[in-house]
Design an enzyme around this catalytic site. Sequence first.
Site, PDB file in Angstrom:
ATOM      1  N   LYS B  34       0.734  -1.160   0.137  1.00 24.02           N
ATOM      2  CA  LYS B  34      -0.043  -0.043  -0.207  1.00 24.02           C
ATOM      3  C   LYS B  34       1.098   1.195   0.104  1.00 24.02           C
ATOM      4  CE  LYS B  34      -3.531   0.195   2.876  1.00 24.02           C
ATOM      5  NZ  LYS B  34      -4.923   0.614   2.516  1.00 24.02           N
ATOM      6  N   ARG B 104      -2.920   3.163   8.936  1.00 21.84           N
ATOM      7  CA  ARG B 104      -3.559   1.848   8.165  1.00 21.84           C
ATOM      8  C   ARG B 104      -2.060   0.837   8.116  1.00 21.84           C
ATOM      9  NH1 ARG B 104      -8.422   2.600   4.604  1.00 21.84           N
ATOM     10  NH2 ARG B 104      -8.618   5.184   4.642  1.00 21.84           N
ATOM     11  N   GLY B 113      -8.104  -6.691   5.086  1.00 24.89           N
ATOM     12  CA  GLY B 113      -8.746  -6.880   6.264  1.00 24.89           C
ATOM     13  C   GLY B 113      -8.216  -7.464   7.630  1.00 24.89           C
ATOM     14  N   MET B 115      -5.533  -6.860   9.003  1.00 26.32           N
ATOM     15  CA  MET B 115      -4.626  -6.200  10.184  1.00 26.32           C
ATOM     16  C   MET B 115      -5.533  -5.169  10.310  1.00 26.32           C
ATOM     17  SD  MET B 115      -0.660  -6.897   9.301  1.00 26.32           S
ATOM     18  CE  MET B 115      -0.829  -6.315   7.758  1.00 26.32           C
ATOM     19  N   ARG B 348      -3.572  -1.210  -6.290  1.00 28.67           N
ATOM     20  CA  ARG B 348      -2.779  -2.372  -6.039  1.00 28.67           C
ATOM     21  C   ARG B 348      -3.305  -3.191  -7.202  1.00 28.67           C
ATOM     22  NH1 ARG B 348      -5.750  -4.807  -0.545  1.00 28.67           N
ATOM     23  NH2 ARG B 348      -7.801  -4.677  -1.320  1.00 28.67           N
ATOM     24  N   HIS B 470     -15.746  -8.451   1.967  1.00 32.34           N
ATOM     25  CA  HIS B 470     -14.678  -9.248   2.453  1.00 32.34           C
ATOM     26  C   HIS B 470     -14.926 -10.925   2.005  1.00 32.34           C
ATOM     27  CE1 HIS B 470     -13.242 -12.036   5.546  1.00 32.34           C
ATOM     28  NE2 HIS B 470     -12.138 -11.350   5.716  1.00 32.34           N
ATOM     29  N   SER B 787      10.235 -43.877 -14.032  1.00 32.12           N
ATOM     30  CA  SER B 787       9.295 -42.795 -13.762  1.00 32.12           C
ATOM     31  C   SER B 787       9.111 -42.819 -12.318  1.00 32.12           C
ATOM     32  CB  SER B 787       7.983 -43.422 -14.260  1.00 32.12           C
ATOM     33  OG  SER B 787       6.781 -42.778 -13.898  1.00 32.12           O
ATOM     34  N   CYS B 855       5.397 -39.961 -12.238  1.00 28.72           N
ATOM     35  CA  CYS B 855       3.774 -40.344 -12.557  1.00 28.72           C
ATOM     36  C   CYS B 855       3.048 -40.145 -11.217  1.00 28.72           C
ATOM     37  CB  CYS B 855       3.646 -41.454 -13.173  1.00 28.72           C
ATOM     38  SG  CYS B 855       4.204 -42.907 -12.171  1.00 28.72           S
ATOM     39  N   TYR B 875       9.814 -35.719 -18.981  1.00 30.79           N
ATOM     40  CA  TYR B 875       8.177 -35.245 -18.880  1.00 30.79           C
ATOM     41  C   TYR B 875       7.707 -35.337 -17.419  1.00 30.79           C
ATOM     42  CZ  TYR B 875       7.345 -40.193 -18.191  1.00 30.79           C
ATOM     43  OH  TYR B 875       7.280 -41.585 -17.816  1.00 30.79           O
TER      44      TYR B 875
END
Lengths: 898, 898
Positions: B34, B104, B113, B115, B348, B470, B787, B855, B875
């Site tokens: 912020k 703030r 919300g 803090m 933000r 919220h 694998s 896998c 892979y």
Amino acid sequence: MSYKWVYLFEELDAAEKKVGPGSWDRVKGLLGGKGANLAEMTRIGVPVPPGFTVTTEACNEYQKAGEKFPEGMWDQELAAMKQVESKTGKKFGDPNNPLLVSCRSGAKFSMPGMMDTVLNIGLNEDTVQGMIKLTGDERFVYDSYRRLVQMFGSVVLGIPDEPFEDELDEHKKKKGVPSDTDLTAEDWKHLVGVFKKIVKEHKGFDFPQDPYEQLRLATEAVFKSWNGKRAVDYRNAAGIPHDLGTAVNIQTMVFGNMGWDSGTGVNFTRNPANGERLLYGDYLLNAQGEDVVAGIRNTKKIAELQNDLPDAFAQFVDICKKLELHYKEMQDVEFTIERRRLWMLQTRDGKRTAKAAVKIAVDMANEGLISRKDAVMRVKPADVDTLLHPGFDPDAKKAAAKEGRLLAKGVNASPGAAVGVAAFDADIAEEWGKAGKAVIMVRPFTKPDDVHGMLAAKGILTSEGGATSHAAVVARQFGVPCIVGASDVKIDLRARQFNAHGVIVKEGDWLSIDGQTGEAFAGQIPTVHPKFEEQTDLITLLCWADEFRRLQVWANADYPDDAERARSFGAQGIGLCRTEHMFFEEERLPIVQRMILAKDEKERDLALDELLPFQRSDFEGIFKAMDGLPVIIRLIDPPLHEFLPNEHDLLEKVIEKRIKGVKEGLPEDESLLRAIQAMHESNPMMGLRGVRLSIVMPGIVKMQVRAIFEAACNMAQQGVTVKPEVMIPLTGHVNELKVIQPALEEVAKQVMSEKNRSIEYKFGTMIEIPRAAVTADEIAKLAQFFSFGTNDLTQMTFGYSRDDAEARFLLEYVEKGILPKNPFQTIDREGVGELMKMAVQKGRQARPDLEVGICGEHGGDPASIEFCHLINQNYVSCSPFRVPVARLAAAQAAIKNA
Amino acid sequence: MSYKWVYLFEELDAAEKKVGPGSWDRVKGLLGGKGANLAEMTRIGVPVPPGFTVTTEACNEYQKAGEKFPEGMWDQELAAMKQVESKTGKKFGDPNNPLLVSCRSGAKFSMPGMMDTVLNIGLNEDTVQGMIKLTGDERFVYDSYRRLVQMFGSVVLGIPDEPFEDELDEHKKKKGVPSDTDLTAEDWKHLVGVFKKIVKEHKGFDFPQDPYEQLRLATEAVFKSWNGKRAVDYRNAAGIPHDLGTAVNIQTMVFGNMGWDSGTGVNFTRNPANGERLLYGDYLLNAQGEDVVAGIRNTKKIAELQNDLPDAFAQFVDICKKLELHYKEMQDVEFTIERRRLWMLQTRDGKRTAKAAVKIAVDMANEGLISRKDAVMRVKPADVDTLLHPGFDPDAKKAAAKEGRLLAKGVNASPGAAVGVAAFDADIAEEWGKAGKAVIMVRPFTKPDDVHGMLAAKGILTSEGGATSHAAVVARQFGVPCIVGASDVKIDLRARQFNAHGVIVKEGDWLSIDGQTGEAFAGQIPTVHPKFEEQTDLITLLCWADEFRRLQVWANADYPDDAERARSFGAQGIGLCRTEHMFFEEERLPIVQRMILAKDEKERDLALDELLPFQRSDFEGIFKAMDGLPVIIRLIDPPLHEFLPNEHDLLEKVIEKRIKGVKEGLPEDESLLRAIQAMHESNPMMGLRGVRLSIVMPGIVKMQVRAIFEAACNMAQQGVTVKPEVMIPLTGHVNELKVIQPALEEVAKQVMSEKNRSIEYKFGTMIEIPRAAVTADEIAKLAQFFSFGTNDLTQMTFGYSRDDAEARFLLEYVEKGILPKNPFQTIDREGVGELMKMAVQKGRQARPDLEVGICGEHGGDPASIEFCHLINQNYVSCSPFRVPVARLAAAQAAIKNA
């Protein structure tokens, strides 16, 4: 020139040249043990009947080529025969002056009786006449001929023994005589004909008359016997590789059965049972070698030979001394006396009992024959273990004897006490043994075919045979207690029972046998441990060993008694004190259960408070016993449900009560069952235990640490030097230590401040989770010591649950060679060992003075101890009774890897 | 000069200089998100009320010093206040022209919300009078003052909200008015007095009148709120480190509640639900910011602002464009209009739904705002997963609506379909959720205290609040389906039920909510998977991703259907086809059981012969679906008892029959029970399964290999290009492969010769046992591919049984930070990963072209995929629905580690 497959006994130089200088081991690899020793004896002037050896290489080539002799081999065998003919002045197949030979197997490592032998090769209808002329003893010659036909028939042609033996018994019965020696020349001649008919009937062709054909087939039979079932089983049991092959020894026959001035025997240069420096052996006059070894006729003691044939005996004594001096080892020899002339047929390092091994090694070092280092290397760690094996409680034995339970006394062929149920054949013995039963195998005598049962048995009892019989030799080698020649035991194989002075013992009945004294008892007799302090030879040897080893030897001990015993065995610390074992004791378990089932913290704390004094007093005892030495105490490890009743049983009980409408105790049972079920884990080994439990429920370990430090302070107060080391089990992530270790150190400091004492201590961890090994550098930042828990580490590294694996596939894996050894007995160096190596290296990177040890079962296993030496551990810790074993193994590891 | 703890919004240059050049991330680390953005907006000329930021460093120092301001901080705060005073021309605490400020929190990562915030700091009995003079609005000033007293009381002084709210409600009732806006200046003045009394009663001291005391305490309260339970819970859930600290932003107050020409709102520059390029927000006239976010008053849509305040709206639209251009990201802004003047209070990067994330990334790349690479990096792999989450079956939804089960329609705040039982508070939701129940949390609105319940719920339904409330914000962030503002849902918290048009839904009743449409239904509605091919933005993005990745993406598929779906999602092969799943199907299971319980080989072979055609036809389907691509088929892995009835249940049944004397079926049940008990293992995970089973009982796998190759040959016959790879599970020692692999290749060759076809194939193994990783060089001599089975590998490496661990301690471990993440979800790089790295390196040493994949479940986890990229695997293989996720994650891994 073609490749050399055949070496005369005189050609040892050539063999040595071929395998490279100074390698007796490689010479034995080429010529086999028997062949190499025959050549060696020839070289040092001991009288050996002329002969030659076909190499193990030839055997391996033969197998590889699909059972074909390698090129040139047979020609070389023929050429060697010519040399033997010229040395003996006889001729193979010559009806006038026939040469007879034996054909025997001989691998690098002795495998007594496991492979094939054919004697008297060269006899046929023509040479028999020549032999009679030469010896003037028709009876002897026909007896020899029938032996050839019988042995050739069974060994080379694969005909069963029974038809031959049946005919022989039949004939004796017809003649009304009890013994072979009562049969005449005519009888043997007749039997030759009968035996030849048996061959013809079974094989469709006649017994071969051509001596060279006999020799060729016998050579082949020996080659083939390397892969016979008996031999393969034996090698599996003895850990001998399967790719070595056997050599074949062809040797001029000498005859111990040429009358009462002839004889044959086997002998050890010292007593193989107790190590005494006295000749120890048996012989028979007028007999061939196999008669002695098979244990069928009752033999005479070697000392009696002095009366029977004094000149031969004197020469024999000299040769025995010469051989011991030459080989610097106790020898096991075979000899034959042919018309008063002594011939040595074999020498080899003698097998011996554990007790004898120790005594002979110590004696020889004291005699100056070998060095102390050699003496330390001579004794197998397993022998030390055997010496500390329990024997019968003398009082219980006396009582059993009074009760009339002493059944018989035989030859004490292999020491140790064994208790088990009688099994009357090898198959039953094996079956029951594999099923986990303790078995005593009972037989009139044993044969190579019986080895699988003998290995599965806890003990062996035979009614026939002597100290060098098959049963005795095999039992000694594998450390199985054994009594042979217990002639009071009358075995009825058909009824599957025996009768000893009227006491009937049936298959499945309990027996107790004492291999030390040769006594067999009915029923079970309790065992006790032998007194270490009385075993002076062993103590001497171990003190020598201590001079060579670098690894310290600690012990696992949960109680003060254990700790004292461990210390008396030479332990230099306690590597593992399992605190939870203390929880299982009768008066404590209910408190432990109350603690586990507590409804709230308060109830739990109350129970813990009750447990504290118990733990403290246990620790006090251990600290006192180990005054001045470190003691590692492991905090609680097993899952809590191990302290509660079995879920299964309780479930059955509850269901039963429910269905039957029994109300009494039902609510309590149900609530206990619910508690147990709530704790159920599908794989408890990998569940809530060890440090995980301590993190989730820290009260227990805090109590334990308090007990440890209260005990330490109290003992220090009394002047004891205490060195507590607190061990956290099952760590997998350094953060586990970060959470629990400071909390516990806090308790320790609190106690010390209460008691106003400062104790030096360490905190450390087990390394038993693969991840702990992989991240050992992180873990060593907190842990001041590592102790490998190789049982769990092996379980996790292999992904084996030990119980399940051993019950289901692990033994099959070892049998099939998928695993070279059971990794729970000997550390798997490639896998588990690699992780251990990594842990030591990474751990010491982070903390150069990190103390590293092992407290798993492997800590008492010699091969594993060697590995611990190699990866630079500080100590191994094992059960008290294995401390002496570990001391020796650690010394051998240091000497071997100097 | 003392260390700099405080930065004016104008001092961004100094902050950038301090953290080093070019690091916006480090600036945010210092000033919080912020604070950094307020400074950035100030720099680019956006109207921001003057203020300054106390750094996160100051917060951390404060915590470290035991809650003491670091030296010099407070003086710097005072100095900064002077600067603000001079900028605004007002004076803090000046009764004539008072400066009011807000205080703030603002951490590096947004924690909406979580803090604390205090507004209107600077008001007291004196300045109130000055403010009234300045504004001429007594009502507004007393309202502001009571807000300060209330907020300060609860946030700074820790007094519960209820007494304040109760008094407010009481007063409204007394006055007979429904809404706060109906209250007069007198009312608010009265309430200020009442609120001050509450403070005095609870704390024993008066509400502080000194503005600097107010500021100091507010600053401290924000620092402290970093370690509040809510904040810690949130960080744990969001994976935010706990050591970052929060900054504190002190900013001149501007007032949206200064009459109907004032207002306040929050807005996204694009639609955060679907990504559309349209402003998306809410505002309220004559209100303060918290009113909008709390979702208590019903808000207006941002577009309506054009009518209410056209000039301010036009300026706002321009600023939004400017911000997007500047940040090259969709922005989430807060603004206040004070008497027609627009102030930006925050910007933000906007949180968004998965759908919006993809659309915005693709749009922005197409708009030229960002590159394609940036677009690929912008979307979280988890978003892709969310997009493929199931939604409700449209037909079932229609049917439910017809049945009258549609309860309400609210704001579609977070997409996705959720089915669960109603829970009316966060604690119940958490409790039931942890117990494994699917829960829909139902509340009028949510507060930060409710987050633990929201995270445990499958879905959230609120009757109040808007798209930026919220509940909506949190739900979107964690991907929980959510409907807000469903005002037809009348909640009665005391009765624990709600009423929607007469339909009563009680706690525990089933609900189905559609976060996509905002519809809530009674009962359960079945879900279906969304159509991948219709998600054109996603497909575009994934095609871009494919250009960047090196790892191939394969899929785990057991059936032809799965394989086809996987291929449509972009799978380049099948990495795991589990043959045993096929055994569980209804018509097959009895045959499988017959096979397992077979009395002899013959019976077993018969059952296997019956199974063969089933397996073959499965394989044919898969080969066909994967024409041209490799298919790895794993031979049977689980222990056989998994195919038999549950031991426990059967035991109960047998005991019951026995006790009740029921004879019928008893012998069969008993014999089955015996068979199952004989197979019982104490740790089945580490018992007889995988290759061990194949070695002990090779018939099954031989049948499987036959089925594979018959299927392959049949398909090849039809023109399909088949690439079978046979995978042996659970190998721990190369000798296991040495025993079984040649035997299986023999079967393969036999089939191919029968079918007269030659198929290219591979044999390989799972690497899932630590020992296999450690000895990978040996294993790669036989295995053509590896694998990683990272589930088992994690179990063994940690020594965790997954089921037991997750039920008993693993979550506690993650919560306590002992494990940074659940290692069964994300590969533990230090431990398990180290073994994987070793396996790849050693394996390729022995076989340079070794094919390596994964896998396990981890194959679909983005962080794990990155690790697979880093250790050079070929892979990853994951479930079909995760193939798109893996494609994106693999691309991001390649870009990040280029």
